[in-house]
Structure formats: structure tokens, C-alpha cells
Design a protein around this motif. Structure first.
Motif, short mmCIF file in Angstrom:
data_model
loop_
_atom_site.label_atom_id
_atom_site.label_comp_id
_atom_site.label_asym_id
_atom_site.label_seq_id
_atom_site.Cartn_x
_atom_site.Cartn_y
_atom_site.Cartn_z
N GLY A 115 0.82 -1.20 0.00
CA GLY A 115 0.00 0.00 0.00
C GLY A 115 0.85 1.25 0.00
N PRO A 116 0.28 2.36 -0.44
CA PRO A 116 1.03 3.62 -0.48
C PRO A 116 1.38 4.17 0.89
N SER A 117 0.76 3.62 1.97
CA SER A 117 1.05 4.11 3.31
C SER A 117 2.24 3.39 3.96
N SER A 118 2.85 2.45 3.24
CA SER A 118 4.08 1.83 3.74
C SER A 118 5.20 2.86 3.66
N PRO A 119 6.27 2.70 4.45
CA PRO A 119 7.35 3.70 4.43
C PRO A 119 7.91 4.00 3.04
N PRO A 120 8.26 2.98 2.24
CA PRO A 120 8.74 3.31 0.89
C PRO A 120 7.66 3.96 0.03
N GLY A 121 6.41 3.54 0.24
CA GLY A 121 5.31 4.12 -0.53
C GLY A 121 5.11 5.59 -0.22
N LEU A 122 5.25 5.95 1.06
CA LEU A 122 5.12 7.35 1.43
C LEU A 122 6.22 8.20 0.82
N ILE A 123 7.43 7.66 0.82
CA ILE A 123 8.56 8.39 0.23
C ILE A 123 8.34 8.57 -1.27
N ALA A 124 7.89 7.52 -1.93
CA ALA A 124 7.63 7.60 -3.37
C ALA A 124 6.53 8.61 -3.66
N ALA A 125 5.45 8.58 -2.87
CA ALA A 125 4.35 9.53 -3.06
C ALA A 125 4.81 10.96 -2.80
N SER A 126 5.62 11.14 -1.77
CA SER A 126 6.12 12.47 -1.44
C SER A 126 6.95 13.05 -2.58
N ILE A 127 7.85 12.25 -3.10
CA ILE A 127 8.71 12.73 -4.19
C ILE A 127 7.91 13.01 -5.44
N ALA A 128 7.00 12.09 -5.80
CA ALA A 128 6.21 12.26 -7.02
C ALA A 128 5.33 13.50 -6.94
N HIS A 129 4.68 13.70 -5.79
CA HIS A 129 3.80 14.86 -5.65
C HIS A 129 4.60 16.16 -5.59
N ALA A 130 5.74 16.13 -4.93
CA ALA A 130 6.57 17.35 -4.85
C ALA A 130 7.07 17.75 -6.23
N PHE A 131 7.58 16.79 -6.99
CA PHE A 131 8.07 17.09 -8.34
C PHE A 131 6.93 17.49 -9.26
N GLY A 132 5.82 16.72 -9.17
CA GLY A 132 4.69 17.01 -10.04
C GLY A 132 4.10 18.38 -9.79
N LEU A 133 3.98 18.76 -8.52
CA LEU A 133 3.40 20.07 -8.21
C LEU A 133 4.36 21.19 -8.59
N PHE A 134 5.65 20.96 -8.39
CA PHE A 134 6.64 21.96 -8.82
C PHE A 134 6.46 22.28 -10.30
N VAL A 135 6.35 21.25 -11.11
CA VAL A 135 6.18 21.47 -12.55
C VAL A 135 4.82 22.10 -12.85
N ALA A 136 3.77 21.60 -12.22
CA ALA A 136 2.41 22.10 -12.50
C ALA A 136 2.29 23.58 -12.15
N VAL A 137 2.86 23.99 -11.02
CA VAL A 137 2.81 25.40 -10.64
C VAL A 137 3.67 26.23 -11.58
N ALA A 138 4.85 25.74 -11.91
CA ALA A 138 5.77 26.50 -12.77
C ALA A 138 5.19 26.75 -14.15
N VAL A 139 4.55 25.74 -14.74
CA VAL A 139 4.06 25.90 -16.12
C VAL A 139 2.78 26.74 -16.17
N GLY A 140 2.07 26.84 -15.04
CA GLY A 140 0.85 27.64 -15.04
C GLY A 140 1.02 29.02 -14.45
N ALA A 141 2.17 29.29 -13.84
CA ALA A 141 2.36 30.53 -13.08
C ALA A 141 2.15 31.78 -13.93
N ASN A 142 2.67 31.80 -15.15
CA ASN A 142 2.59 33.01 -15.97
C ASN A 142 1.25 33.18 -16.66
#
Length: 257
Positions: free
Chosen positions: A60-87
Motif C-alpha cells: 500500500g502507499p502508506s508503507s514507508p517506501p510508498g510514502l517516500i515515493a508519493a512524497s517525491i512524485a507529488h513534490a516534483f509534479g506540483l513543482f512542474v504544475a505550478v511552474a508551467v501555469g504561473a505566468n
């Protein structure tokens, strides 16, 4: 105490309703399309990482490796999503961010509604695409784990407060200066950090759109209200606190963010 009440009253007076003509303005429509695309990018990456992790490990995504994977994916994904929509739209990518900016007088109600509709549609389309491209694998909906519904509600309030406060400090505050350049990074990082803190308990949504898409596609609505009420309360509180205490009220309202 009277001065604080007066400051809050002045801030509430800056809240703008706008009018329905904004739904037809080319600039508003372009901004809504940008919000749709940014949210699609974010949800496809974030939810897709959870599906991929489940497929590869069976955990499940709530396992320790799953949380780390979700954290990285969401952090990277949101960074890109905010950057491309900011202007174009400001890169809200989140109804709670839009609501927090509305209560602070930085976006009109009608434009905010347009953004939120676009964000919800972007999330739904991302989940439908994930379902199609993965051959019908389950789209995991957000759910509570080991906490009461009210604890989860407070969790979502606190995490979203931190997110929207970060948005104000790095992207909205007219005094931000060069720090505004790193806004997408800071916003992505706070979401990633909050997932590590609250992912095992609520899934750490902080975003009604992120919760809505998976809930609709999988048709799982248990405690779904938490993922709306918590983020909206947290986002609204962050908007009021930052505007009242830290922003110079001489700046022009309704900024492009």
C-alpha cells in the motif's frame, strides 16, 4: 484587539465578487485552461505514482517506501504544475489555494469558480486517463487510516494552512522580491513534506481536486467531505492570517496570482 478586528474588517472589504462576464473573457478562459492542464499533469503524476508502486511491490502507499515515493512524485509534479501555469493563471492547481486567495482579495469569486471547475475537470480527466492507460487498474481514493474523522479534519486543516501560507509568502506577497523565483519549488516541497507527515493517516490531500478525481472514478465517497472541508478551512485561514498580519495593505488588490 480593536485594531485586529479593524484589520480583518478591512481585509474582508477587499473580497471581490466580480461578475458572470468573466466566464467569457479570453484571459479568464485561457487561465482556466491552464489550470485544467496543470491539475491534469499533477494528478496524473501523483496518482500514477501510487498505482505504479502498488503494481511493482504489491504494498500500500502508506508503507514507508510508498510514502517516500508519493512524497517525491507529488513534490516534483506540483513543482512542474505550478511552474508551467504561473505566468498564465498563477498556477493554483488547487481549489483550497484559489479559495485562500479569494478570501485575501486576490481573485474574484467568479474567476475563482472558473478555476475550481477547471481544476476538478483536470483531476477527473487525469484519473480517467490513468484508468485507461493502466488497463483498468484501481485508482486509489483517499481514505482515513487509524485516526478519527475529526482528527483527519484537523490534519487536513493544518497541512493545507502550511501549503497556502507558503503560497502567500513566496508567490503572492508583493514584498517577496527574488524569493518569488523559487515559489514553485517551495510549494512542491511543503506538499512533499506534508505527505510524509500525514500520508499515513489521511493520505495528505490538501487539495479537494486531487481527492475528487479518484473518488469519482472509483466511486468511493467515504468521509469525502473531510477532503473538502479541511483544505478549504485551512486555505481560508492561511489567506486571512497572511493578509491581515504580513501584507502591506496599500498594494493593489486582485493580483494576477
Amino acid at each position: 484587539m480593536n485594531s485586529l478586528a479593524l484589520a480583518i474588517e478591512k481585509k474582508l472589504c477587499r473580497v471581490a465578487i466580480g461578475n458572470h462576464d468573466e466566464f467569457r473573457q479570453p484571459g479568464a478562459v485561457k487561465a482556466a485552461v491552464a489550470e485544467f492542464i496543470s491539475t491534469l499533469i499533477f494528478v496524473f503524476a501523483g496518482s500514477g505514482s501510487g498505482i505504479a508502486y502498488n503494481k511493482l511491490t504489491g504494498n500500500g502507499p502508506s508503507s514507508p517506501p510508498g510514502l517516500i515515493a508519493a512524497s517525491i512524485a507529488h513534490a516534483f509534479g506540483l513543482f512542474v504544475a505550478v511552474a508551467v501555469g504561473a505566468n498564465i493563471s498563477g498556477g493554483h492547481v488547487n481549489p483550497a489555494v484559489t479559495f485562500g486567495l479569494f478570501v485575501g482579495g486576490n481573485i474574484t469569486l467568479f474567476r475563482g469558480i472558473l478555476y475550481i471547475i477547471a481544476q476538478l475537470l483536470g483531476s477527473v480527466v487525469a484519473c480517467l486517463l490513468l484508468s485507461f492507460t493502466t488497463g483498468g487498474l484501481e485508482i486509489p481514493a483517499f481514505a482515513l487510516s487509524g485516526v478519527s474523522v475529526w482528527s483527519a479534519f484537523v490534519f487536513e486543516i493544518v497541512m493545507t494552512f502550511g501549503l497556502v501560507y507558503t503560497v502567500y509568502a513566496t508567490a503572492v506577497d508583493p514584498k517577496k522580491g527574488e524569493i518569488g523565483v523559487v515559489a514553485p519549488i517551495a510549494i512542491g516541497f511543503i506538499v512533499g513534506a506534508n505527505i510524509l507527515a500525514g500520508g499515513a493517516f489521511t493520505g495528505a490531500s490538501m487539495n479537494p481536486a486531487v481527492s475528487f478525481g479518484p473518488a469519482l472514478v472509483s466511486f468511493t465517497w467515504t468521509h469525502h467531505w473531510v477532503y473538502w472541508a479541511g483544505p478549504l478551512v485551512g486555505g481560508g485561514l492561511a489567506g486571512i492570517v497572511y493578509e491581515v498580519f504580513f501584507i502591506n495593505h496599500s498594494h493593489e488588490p486582485l493580483s494576477e496570482f
